[in-house]
Design a protein around this motif. Sequence first.
Motif, PDB file in Angstrom:
ATOM      1  N   GLY A   1       0.801  -1.205   0.000  1.00  0.00           N
ATOM      2  CA  GLY A   1       0.000   0.000   0.000  1.00  0.00           C
ATOM      3  C   GLY A   1       0.838   1.261   0.000  1.00  0.00           C
ATOM      4  N   ALA A   2       2.142   1.108   0.177  1.00  0.00           N
ATOM      5  CA  ALA A   2       3.046   2.267   0.132  1.00  0.00           C
ATOM      6  C   ALA A   2       3.391   2.587  -1.318  1.00  0.00           C
ATOM      7  N   ILE A   3       3.897   3.796  -1.554  1.00  0.00           N
ATOM      8  CA  ILE A   3       4.127   4.223  -2.927  1.00  0.00           C
ATOM      9  C   ILE A   3       5.256   3.443  -3.598  1.00  0.00           C
ATOM     10  N   ILE A   4       6.047   2.720  -2.848  1.00  0.00           N
ATOM     11  CA  ILE A   4       7.097   1.908  -3.466  1.00  0.00           C
ATOM     12  C   ILE A   4       6.499   0.810  -4.344  1.00  0.00           C
ATOM     13  N   ASP A   5       5.220   0.518  -4.172  1.00  0.00           N
ATOM     14  CA  ASP A   5       4.557  -0.473  -5.017  1.00  0.00           C
ATOM     15  C   ASP A   5       4.317   0.038  -6.431  1.00  0.00           C
ATOM     16  N   HIS A   6       4.250   1.338  -6.608  1.00  0.00           N
ATOM     17  CA  HIS A   6       3.896   1.915  -7.907  1.00  0.00           C
ATOM     18  C   HIS A   6       5.075   1.828  -8.883  1.00  0.00           C
ATOM     19  N   ALA A   7       4.768   1.490 -10.121  1.00  0.00           N
ATOM     20  CA  ALA A   7       5.809   1.224 -11.110  1.00  0.00           C
ATOM     21  C   ALA A   7       6.727   2.429 -11.321  1.00  0.00           C
ATOM     22  N   ASP A   8       6.161   3.630 -11.389  1.00  0.00           N
ATOM     23  CA  ASP A   8       7.009   4.775 -11.675  1.00  0.00           C
ATOM     24  C   ASP A   8       7.903   5.123 -10.495  1.00  0.00           C
ATOM     25  N   VAL A   9       7.392   4.953  -9.290  1.00  0.00           N
ATOM     26  CA  VAL A   9       8.233   5.175  -8.106  1.00  0.00           C
ATOM     27  C   VAL A   9       9.339   4.124  -8.066  1.00  0.00           C
ATOM     28  N   ARG A  10       8.981   2.885  -8.389  1.00  0.00           N
ATOM     29  CA  ARG A  10       9.992   1.826  -8.434  1.00  0.00           C
ATOM     30  C   ARG A  10      11.053   2.154  -9.508  1.00  0.00           C
ATOM     31  N   ARG A  11      10.608   2.698 -10.642  1.00  0.00           N
ATOM     32  CA  ARG A  11      11.557   3.090 -11.693  1.00  0.00           C
ATOM     33  C   ARG A  11      12.525   4.144 -11.179  1.00  0.00           C
ATOM     34  N   MET A  12      12.000   5.143 -10.488  1.00  0.00           N
ATOM     35  CA  MET A  12      12.858   6.207  -9.991  1.00  0.00           C
ATOM     36  C   MET A  12      13.873   5.674  -8.982  1.00  0.00           C
ATOM     37  N   LEU A  13      13.421   4.888  -8.045  1.00  0.00           N
ATOM     38  CA  LEU A  13      14.313   4.368  -7.011  1.00  0.00           C
ATOM     39  C   LEU A  13      15.378   3.449  -7.608  1.00  0.00           C
ATOM     40  N   THR A  14      14.972   2.607  -8.540  1.00  0.00           N
ATOM     41  CA  THR A  14      15.916   1.678  -9.161  1.00  0.00           C
ATOM     42  C   THR A  14      16.968   2.432  -9.966  1.00  0.00           C
ATOM     43  N   THR A  15      16.539   3.461 -10.683  1.00  0.00           N
ATOM     44  CA  THR A  15      17.489   4.283 -11.429  1.00  0.00           C
ATOM     45  C   THR A  15      18.476   4.955 -10.493  1.00  0.00           C
ATOM     46  N   MET A  16      17.973   5.481  -9.399  1.00  0.00           N
ATOM     47  CA  MET A  16      18.835   6.165  -8.432  1.00  0.00           C
ATOM     48  C   MET A  16      19.931   5.232  -7.912  1.00  0.00           C
ATOM     49  N   LYS A  17      19.548   4.045  -7.485  1.00  0.00           N
ATOM     50  CA  LYS A  17      20.538   3.137  -6.895  1.00  0.00           C
ATOM     51  C   LYS A  17      21.497   2.596  -7.948  1.00  0.00           C
ATOM     52  N   ALA A  18      20.988   2.275  -9.137  1.00  0.00           N
ATOM     53  CA  ALA A  18      21.859   1.775 -10.202  1.00  0.00           C
ATOM     54  C   ALA A  18      22.886   2.827 -10.603  1.00  0.00           C
TER      55      ALA A  18
END
Length: 570
Positions: free
Chosen positions: A331-348
Motif C-alpha cells: 500500500g506504500a508508494i514503493i509499489d507503484h511502477a514509476d516510483v519503483r523506476r525512480m528508485l531503481t534508477t537512483m541506486k543503479a
Amino acid sequence: MSYRAPVKEYQFIFDHIVDFDKVRATDLFSEATSDLTDAILTEAGRVAEDVLAPLNRVGDLNPARLENGVVRTPPGFAEGYKALAEGGWIGTAADPEYGGMGLPMAVTTAINEMMSGSCLSLQLNPLLTQGQIEALEHHASDEIKATYLPKLISGEWSGTMNLTEPQAGSDVGALRSKAEPNGDGTYAITGQKIYITWGDADFVDNVCHLVLARLPDGAPGTKGISLFLVPKKLPDDNGNAGVSNSLKVVSLEHKMGIHGSPTAVMQYDGATGWLVGQEHDGMAAMFTMMNNARLGVAAQGVGVGDGAYQHALAYSMDRQQGRSMIQNGTGAIIDHADVRRMLTTMKADVFAARAISAACAVAIDMGRATGDQAWQSRAAFLTPIAKAFSTDTGIQITQTGVLVHGGMGFIEETGAAQYYRDVMITSIYEGTNGIQAMDLVARKLMDGGETAFTLISEIEDHAEAARGRFPELAEAVWQAAETLRETTEWMVEQKDYNDRFAGAVPYLRAFGRVLGAHYHLKAAMAGDASRAKWAAFYIKRLLPEHAACLAHAREGADALYALSPDDLAA
C-alpha cells in the motif's frame, strides 16, 4: 531518516570491480591489507553515521555567519570537526613522515564519500585541507613542509585554495592579485578573492590559504602566475599560530545550498606569504590541489546522491497513497511502477558513479606506487569523467529524490530538497563540468586516443568473457563500447577543437554510461543474483542513452553557430 554508510558496497567494489588487490601488491601500499581497509572503512562509516549525519540538517537551518569580522559556524560543527581531526580522518592519504596514515587514495575516496553523504557542508573543510596537503607535499620547501604539514594533517590548522576573482573565473590568467618581494624571502600579497570555501572557521587555530598572484615580472596570462601560502596567523618561532596576518573575510555568500559551509570573499592587504614551487609556475602547483579536489568532488556527488536515495527509499516505504497494482503490495508508494523506476534508477546510478570514482582512485594509486606512465595517463583520463559524471549523476539523483516525495519534496521540512540544493555546487567546483568535458576531448586525447582505446578494449574483452553467462547483456556492452570507439576516433580526427568542444559534454556522458555498464556487468559476474538484476536494469534501460549522446557528440560545432545571437534572442 538515519544515514547508512556504504561500507559493504565499497568492500565489494574493492574486491571485485576495480582490482584493488593490485594496489595492495605494491611496495608503497603493502600494508593496506583487506583486514586493515575493512576496519578503517567500518570506523569511517560509524563516524559518518553517528557524528556527521545529525549535523546535516543543523547546518542547513543554521547557516555560517560573519559577526564583527569573525566567522561563526553552525551548532555542533566544532564538535564534528574535532571528531574528524582526532580520528585522523583529515590525513588519511598524507605522508606518514608528517603524521599522515599514508593510505591509498582509493580508501580516502571511500571515506570522503561517506563523510560527504552524511554532511557535505562540514566535509568540504577537510577535503580542501587534503588538497593543500598534497600540493605542499609535492611543491613546497622543506621548511614550509615542516611547519605546516603536521598542523594541517592533525587538523589543528585548515587549508583553502584561492583562485577566483570578480573578473577572473574560469579565465584564471585574468587575475589581478599581486605579490611584491619583501626582501627577506617572503612576499606581500595584495588582492581580493571570491568563492573561498571555508575561508575561515572558528574551530581551528589557523587557516592557511594557497593564493594565486602575479609577481612584478610575471608575464600576462597563466604562465606568469605564482602560488603563495598565506596563513591567517603567522607562525611564531615555535611553529604555532602567532600574530594575525594582513587579511580578512569581507563577507560570506548567501547560497542556494551548503549553508553550513562559509563561502568567503577574502581581502589581502600586503599579507605575508611564502612562495610554493617555482616563480611563475603557480598553476602547476595549484593543479596538484585541484586534481586532488576533482576526485574528492566526484565522491561528493556520489555521497550526496546516495544520501538522497536513502532518504527517498525510506519515504517511499512509509508513504501510503493510492491502490497497489501488484500482488502482496504494502500500500506504500514503493509499489507503484514509476516510483519503483525512480528508485531503481537512483541506486543503479549510484553504483556506476561510485565504481568510476573508485577506478580513478585506483589508477592514481597505481601511478604513484609504480611510476608507470600508463597508469598515470589512465588516472588523468578518468579524472574529468569521474568528476563530471558523478556530480551530474548526483544532481539527477537528488532531483529524482524530490520527485519521489511528490508535493512533500517541495516542502523544506522533509529534507529532500536540501540534498538537491547542496549537490548543485559540485558541478561547478574545480572547473565546471563543461570544462571537464572540454579537457577530456582535448588534452586527454592528445595521445591520439591511446588511453581511451585501451580502456575501451578492456571493456570489450570483459564483455567477450561474460558472453557465456550473460550473452544479451554482454553483447549490449560490447556494442556500446564499439560505438564509443568509433566516436573517439572521430574526436581524434577533428583538427578544429571547437568541433570537439561542441560535443564534449555528451561524449563524456556516453563514456560514463559505458563505464557504468562495464562495472555493472563485472558485478553480475562476481556477485549474486541481485547483482545480475541490477546489471540487467542498468544495461537494458540506462545504457542506451549512450547512443543518443554519441550521435550528438559527432555533430560538430556548425549547427551551434548557425544560430546567431539574434536567433537566440528571438
